[in-house]
Design an enzyme around this catalytic site. Structure first.
Site, PDB file in Angstrom:
ATOM      1  N   LYS A 132     -24.768  -4.702  -0.536  1.00 16.45           N
ATOM      2  CA  LYS A 132     -24.061  -5.230   0.641  1.00 16.45           C
ATOM      3  C   LYS A 132     -25.050  -5.515   1.769  1.00 16.45           C
ATOM      4  O   LYS A 132     -25.031  -6.579   2.377  1.00 16.45           O
ATOM      5  CB  LYS A 132     -23.020  -4.203   1.106  1.00 16.45           C
ATOM      6  CG  LYS A 132     -22.496  -4.437   2.494  1.00 16.45           C
ATOM      7  CD  LYS A 132     -21.498  -3.400   2.915  1.00 16.45           C
ATOM      8  CE  LYS A 132     -22.050  -2.250   3.715  1.00 16.45           C
ATOM      9  NZ  LYS A 132     -22.541  -2.566   5.067  1.00 16.45           N
ATOM     10  N   ASN A 133     -25.932  -4.552   2.039  1.00 16.92           N
ATOM     11  CA  ASN A 133     -26.819  -4.679   3.203  1.00 16.92           C
ATOM     12  C   ASN A 133     -27.918  -5.720   2.999  1.00 16.92           C
ATOM     13  O   ASN A 133     -28.600  -6.089   3.942  1.00 16.92           O
ATOM     14  CB  ASN A 133     -27.443  -3.324   3.561  1.00 16.92           C
ATOM     15  CG  ASN A 133     -26.416  -2.402   4.198  1.00 16.92           C
ATOM     16  OD1 ASN A 133     -25.290  -2.807   4.474  1.00 16.92           O
ATOM     17  ND2 ASN A 133     -26.799  -1.153   4.418  1.00 16.92           N
ATOM     18  N   ARG A 176     -15.122  -1.970   2.025  1.00 14.27           N
ATOM     19  CA  ARG A 176     -16.189  -2.694   2.723  1.00 14.27           C
ATOM     20  C   ARG A 176     -17.485  -2.671   1.918  1.00 14.27           C
ATOM     21  O   ARG A 176     -18.303  -3.572   2.070  1.00 14.27           O
ATOM     22  CB  ARG A 176     -16.440  -2.062   4.097  1.00 14.27           C
ATOM     23  CG  ARG A 176     -15.314  -2.266   5.096  1.00 14.27           C
ATOM     24  CD  ARG A 176     -15.706  -1.768   6.459  1.00 14.27           C
ATOM     25  NE  ARG A 176     -17.077  -2.166   6.724  1.00 14.27           N
ATOM     26  CZ  ARG A 176     -17.956  -1.443   7.418  1.00 14.27           C
ATOM     27  NH1 ARG A 176     -17.599  -0.295   7.935  1.00 14.27           N
ATOM     28  NH2 ARG A 176     -19.185  -1.872   7.595  1.00 14.27           N
ATOM     29  N   ARG A 205     -23.931   2.437  18.792  1.00  8.96           N
ATOM     30  CA  ARG A 205     -24.575   1.308  18.108  1.00  8.96           C
ATOM     31  C   ARG A 205     -24.796   0.077  19.007  1.00  8.96           C
ATOM     32  O   ARG A 205     -24.167  -0.964  18.825  1.00  8.96           O
ATOM     33  CB  ARG A 205     -23.789   0.941  16.851  1.00  8.96           C
ATOM     34  CG  ARG A 205     -23.704   2.098  15.892  1.00  8.96           C
ATOM     35  CD  ARG A 205     -23.121   1.717  14.578  1.00  8.96           C
ATOM     36  NE  ARG A 205     -24.069   1.040  13.728  1.00  8.96           N
ATOM     37  CZ  ARG A 205     -23.803   0.701  12.469  1.00  8.96           C
ATOM     38  NH1 ARG A 205     -22.631   0.968  11.951  1.00  8.96           N
ATOM     39  NH2 ARG A 205     -24.707   0.088  11.745  1.00  8.96           N
ATOM     40  N   ASP A 265     -27.197   6.542   5.174  1.00  6.88           N
ATOM     41  CA  ASP A 265     -26.034   6.056   4.427  1.00  6.88           C
ATOM     42  C   ASP A 265     -25.703   6.930   3.214  1.00  6.88           C
ATOM     43  O   ASP A 265     -24.712   6.683   2.521  1.00  6.88           O
ATOM     44  CB  ASP A 265     -26.262   4.605   3.968  1.00  6.88           C
ATOM     45  CG  ASP A 265     -26.086   3.618   5.114  1.00  6.88           C
ATOM     46  OD1 ASP A 265     -25.681   4.030   6.205  1.00  6.88           O
ATOM     47  OD2 ASP A 265     -26.362   2.420   4.909  1.00  6.88           O
ATOM     48  N   CYS A 318     -18.537   1.986  17.226  1.00  4.53           N
ATOM     49  CA  CYS A 318     -17.823   2.215  15.971  1.00  4.53           C
ATOM     50  C   CYS A 318     -17.808   3.708  15.729  1.00  4.53           C
ATOM     51  O   CYS A 318     -18.406   4.474  16.482  1.00  4.53           O
ATOM     52  CB  CYS A 318     -18.435   1.444  14.818  1.00  4.53           C
ATOM     53  SG  CYS A 318     -19.976   2.100  14.250  1.00  4.53           S
TER      54      CYS A 318
HETATM   55  C1  UD1 Z   1     -28.281  -0.947   8.983  1.00  6.63           C
HETATM   56  C2  UD1 Z   1     -27.337  -0.826   7.795  1.00  6.63           C
HETATM   57  C3  UD1 Z   1     -26.563   0.482   7.867  1.00  6.63           C
HETATM   58  C4  UD1 Z   1     -27.519   1.663   7.979  1.00  6.63           C
HETATM   59  C5  UD1 Z   1     -28.496   1.445   9.132  1.00  6.63           C
HETATM   60  C6  UD1 Z   1     -29.581   2.514   9.198  1.00  6.63           C
HETATM   61  C7  UD1 Z   1     -26.791  -3.133   7.360  1.00  6.63           C
HETATM   62  C8  UD1 Z   1     -25.758  -4.210   7.369  1.00  6.63           C
HETATM   63  N1  UD1 Z   1     -26.414  -1.952   7.833  1.00  6.63           N
HETATM   64  O1  UD1 Z   1     -27.466  -0.966  10.146  1.00  6.63           O
HETATM   65  O2  UD1 Z   1     -25.798   0.609   6.665  1.00  6.63           O
HETATM   66  O3  UD1 Z   1     -26.793   2.838   8.236  1.00  6.63           O
HETATM   67  O4  UD1 Z   1     -29.166   0.171   8.992  1.00  6.63           O
HETATM   68  O5  UD1 Z   1     -30.277   2.570   8.010  1.00  6.63           O
HETATM   69  O6  UD1 Z   1     -27.898  -3.332   6.893  1.00  6.63           O
HETATM   70  N2  UD1 Z   1     -30.207   0.676  17.642  1.00  6.63           N
HETATM   71  C9  UD1 Z   1     -30.380   0.511  19.010  1.00  6.63           C
HETATM   72  N3  UD1 Z   1     -30.374  -0.759  19.503  1.00  6.63           N
HETATM   73  C10 UD1 Z   1     -30.218  -1.861  18.703  1.00  6.63           C
HETATM   74  C11 UD1 Z   1     -30.053  -1.674  17.312  1.00  6.63           C
HETATM   75  C12 UD1 Z   1     -30.046  -0.392  16.806  1.00  6.63           C
HETATM   76  O7  UD1 Z   1     -30.526   1.475  19.753  1.00  6.63           O
HETATM   77  O8  UD1 Z   1     -30.229  -2.990  19.218  1.00  6.63           O
HETATM   78  C13 UD1 Z   1     -30.204   2.046  17.093  1.00  6.63           C
HETATM   79  C14 UD1 Z   1     -28.888   2.394  16.374  1.00  6.63           C
HETATM   80  O9  UD1 Z   1     -27.898   2.834  17.283  1.00  6.63           O
HETATM   81  C15 UD1 Z   1     -29.350   3.473  15.415  1.00  6.63           C
HETATM   82  C16 UD1 Z   1     -30.779   3.019  15.032  1.00  6.63           C
HETATM   83  O10 UD1 Z   1     -31.178   2.117  16.058  1.00  6.63           O
HETATM   84  O11 UD1 Z   1     -29.428   4.712  16.078  1.00  6.63           O
HETATM   85  C17 UD1 Z   1     -30.881   2.334  13.693  1.00  6.63           C
HETATM   86  O12 UD1 Z   1     -29.919   1.290  13.632  1.00  6.63           O
HETATM   87  P1  UD1 Z   1     -30.174  -0.034  12.793  1.00  6.63           P
HETATM   88  O13 UD1 Z   1     -31.322   0.173  11.862  1.00  6.63           O
HETATM   89  O14 UD1 Z   1     -30.241  -1.197  13.718  1.00  6.63           O
HETATM   90  O15 UD1 Z   1     -28.832  -0.131  11.967  1.00  6.63           O
HETATM   91  P2  UD1 Z   1     -28.076  -1.447  11.530  1.00  6.63           P
HETATM   92  O16 UD1 Z   1     -29.037  -2.548  11.291  1.00  6.63           O
HETATM   93  O17 UD1 Z   1     -26.922  -1.677  12.436  1.00  6.63           O
END
Ligand code: UD1
Length: 419
Positions: free
Chosen positions: A22-23, A397, A121, A305, A116
């Site tokens: 999915k990711n 999902r 996030r 995850d 969420c």
């Molecule tokens: C992706 C995965 C999700 C997984 C996560 C961490 C997808 C679609 N989803 O989510 O399944 O749990 O990686 O491995 O690939 N953060 C910020 N600011 C930002 C973006 C992120 O502070 O602009 C923080 C988040 O709150 C979190 C950390 O960074 O604490 C990591 O998040 P991130 O790696 O961005 O997760 P996703 O890409 O949303």
């Protein structure tokens, strides 16, 4: 809303074919927005609620998508640059259309995804990257409104203060059509990032370093159609591996990639698993379940995850363990539900202390997010008696064909369709 009824206590035995990730599929789909000509064909494409949500969003932007079996064909040209709240709030990964729209069409309006159940996030890192590439970005009435300069986005150096999978992906896509060179430091290193970079390179991009913490992208003028295989889902693989251990079963996981799961494999070995790997297969069985302390970390650390699933396993381990969640601040939503099944867990801040019990008991329980849902399914499969898991739309999902995959291996699982 649908629920799952599970009669626990049957060891899982047999073979499960792991689906495309999915990711990985979600950012690959967003690459369809970068096409100047031709189509993007994704093979091993998982049919999930999330890939369906991304398809709906892309179609809403004007793309065309044909999904047949496990193939998705994406083509056409967007005719608007607006990703509305009602589509984005279904799935946070919708923010991945920001970079492609901005770099290809100079303009994007994408709803802020909002919080969420697993934490606040934010998307500040995505915005920071777009600004560094020269875009003007404003937040207006809950929307990220971004505008590229007339001459287009311009390559730059982006040093992420925190590792983010999504922000790294958005930046790679945006930089692939920017002018000049972009260097991302402190980039995410997940296999899904490598899948994305390889696909973009096949489309004509110039990206090197994916899979390391420094990625270099030299912008090109156009990106063209190609065919790309979605890598196998390491989180689905890990989830079924844990289910095999927890039910004292023996599973052969096909279309899996053992290399993606080295940290999990090591942890499972410590917890008493017997793991054999060969090319794209993983065999998992066990005799006992031993307690192991775990903390989640950025790749290649223990994946957040898989934290909930591993906690289910530790609930019936032979002793005490500790699980520390370092990525998301509120990712223990499964704990109260596991406690309803007889688990002994104490949460203090980001740390859960677990005292293993002999068996969990079936109970009515509620799924609260995607990975919490599968942890409850796994717990219910091993528990004594019947469990009814409500709100299983979360599960849909990210887990393709889950009832069939599990019942083919001996699970007693059935879906009840509620109005
Ligand atoms: C992706 C995965 C999700 C997984 C996560 C961490 C997808 C679609 N989803 O989510 O399944 O749990 O990686 O491995 O690939 N953060 C910020 N600011 C930002 C973006 C992120 O502070 O602009 C923080 C988040 O709150 C979190 C950390 O960074 O604490 C990591 O998040 P991130 O790696 O961005 O997760 P996703 O890409 O949303």
């Amino acid at each position: 809303m649908d629920s799952l009824i599970i009669q626990g206590g049957n060891p899982l035995r047999g073979k499960i074919k792991i689906s495309g990730a999915k990711n990985a599929a979600l950012p690959l789909m967003a690459c369809g927005l970068l096409l100047s000509k031709g189509s993007l064909e994704l093979t091993s494409f998982p049919k999930l609620a999330d890939t369906n949500s991304m398809a709906t969003l892309l179609i809403n932007l004007g793309l065309k998508i044909e999904i047949k079996n496990d193939n998705a064909l994406i083509f056409g040209r967007p005719n608007n640059f607006n990703a509305p709240y009602d589509l984005v709030n279904k799935m946070r990964a919708s923010i991945l259309v920001l970079g492609p729209l901005l770099t290809r069409f100079g303009s994007a309006r994408v709803s802020l995804p909002g919080g969420c159940s697993i934490g606040t996030r934010p998307v500040d890192l995505h915005i920071k990257a777009m600004k560094a590439l020269g875009a003007k970005v404003k937040i207006i009435k809950g929307y990220v409104e971004a505008q590229a300069p007339k001459e287009g986005l311009k390559g730059c150096i982006i040093n992420f203060p925190k590792v983010s999978v999504g922000a790294t992906e958005n930046t790679i896509m945006a930089a692939s059509l920017a002018k000049g060179e972009t260097i991302i430091t402190n980039a995410a290193k997940e296999p899904e990032i490598i899948n994305l970079a390889n696909c973009l390179n096949e489309m004509g991009a110039k990206i090197s370093g994916a899979g390391t913490n420094e990625i270099k992208i030299t912008g090109v003028k156009v990106l063209l159609g190609t065919k790309c295989k979605v890598i196998s889902d390491r989180i689905e693989t890990g989830s079924y591996a844990i289910a095999s251990l927890m039910t004292k079963g023996e599973l052969e996981l096909n279309n899996a990639e053992p290399l993606y799961l080295s940290e999990l494999n090591e942890t499972l070995l410590k917890s008493g698993a017997i793991i054999k790997t060969s090319q794209d297969k993983i065999f998992v069985s066990s005799k006992s379940i031993l307690p192991v302390n775990v903390e989640t970390g950025v790749y290649p650390g223990f994946p957040t995850d898989l934290q909930a699933q591993f906690m289910s396993l530790m609930c019936i381990a032979n002793g005490k363990s500790e699980i520390k969640e370092n990525i998301f601040e509120n990712r223990f939503m499964h704990v109260p539900e596991l406690i309803r099944m007889g688990a002994k867990i104490n949460v203090n801040g980001g740390i859960a202390k677990i005292k293993g019990v002999k068996k969990l008991n079936g109970a009515p329980i509620m799924a609260t997010d995607l990975r919490a849902s599968i942890s409850l399914v796994i717990a219910a499969l091993s528990a004594k008696g019947e469990s009814q898991i409500s709100n299983v739309f979360h599960l849909d999902r990210g887990y393709e064909d889950i009832e069939n995959k599990l019942s083919n291996c001996g699970a007693k699982i059935k879906r009840v369709f509620n109005k």
